[in-house]
Design a protein around this motif. Structure first.
Motif: not given
Length: 154
Positions: A17-19, A86-89, A107-108, A116-117
């Protein structure tokens, strides 16, 4: 003119999912503040479940399966996020019980390549009137089964 939706890479275990990380999510050193990771993961879950037709009403009685409480949260930080963008989960379910579930997350980077986490969270479904554990609806269980991570093979 129609703008195409952004392409999200396939997730390894569940859904990606984009975050967005905003400037005010960063701490005084320019790193994503540790307390923001769970918040961004929660936003990803809400976006996912809303896309599946589950509403988050804010009213305990109307919330249905969204009437739940966190029993446990664990986050391991692997490397710092050093800029907004922009990141994603990545989200998946490790366990889907009668009244509880355990979900995993990562979290990527937006492309899913850099982690990242990662962590997990345990939720308990609550009865709105008594705040005691209550069973998930069959509709929710059916949607959740699609996110279950396969059991490891020996």
């Amino acid at each position: 003119m129609t703008v195409p939706a952004p392409t999200v890479p396939a997730a390894e275990r569940g859904v990606l999912v984009p975050v967005d990380v905003h400037f005010d999510d960063l701490d005084a050193l320019g790193l994503l503040h540790n307390a923001r990771y769970p918040l961004l993961v929660e936003r990803a879950w809400v976006a996912h479940w809303q896309a599946q037709g589950f509403a988050y009403e804010g009213d305990w009685a109307a919330a249905g399966d969204a009437c739940n409480a966190v029993r446990e949260l664990r986050v391991g930080y692997e490397q710092p996020v050093t800029r907004a963008g922009a990141y994603a989960v990545e989200l998946w379910l490790d366990r889907l019980g009668t009244t509880g579930l355990t979900y995993g997350f990562r979290f990527c980077s937006a492309d899913g390549r850099t982690t990242y986490a990662r962590g997990h969270r345990v939720l308990v479904r609550l009865d709105a009137a008594t705040l005691r554990p209550a069973p998930w609806s069959e509709r929710f269980r059916a949607a959740g089964r699609a996110l279950l991570r396969p059991e490891p093979r020996d």
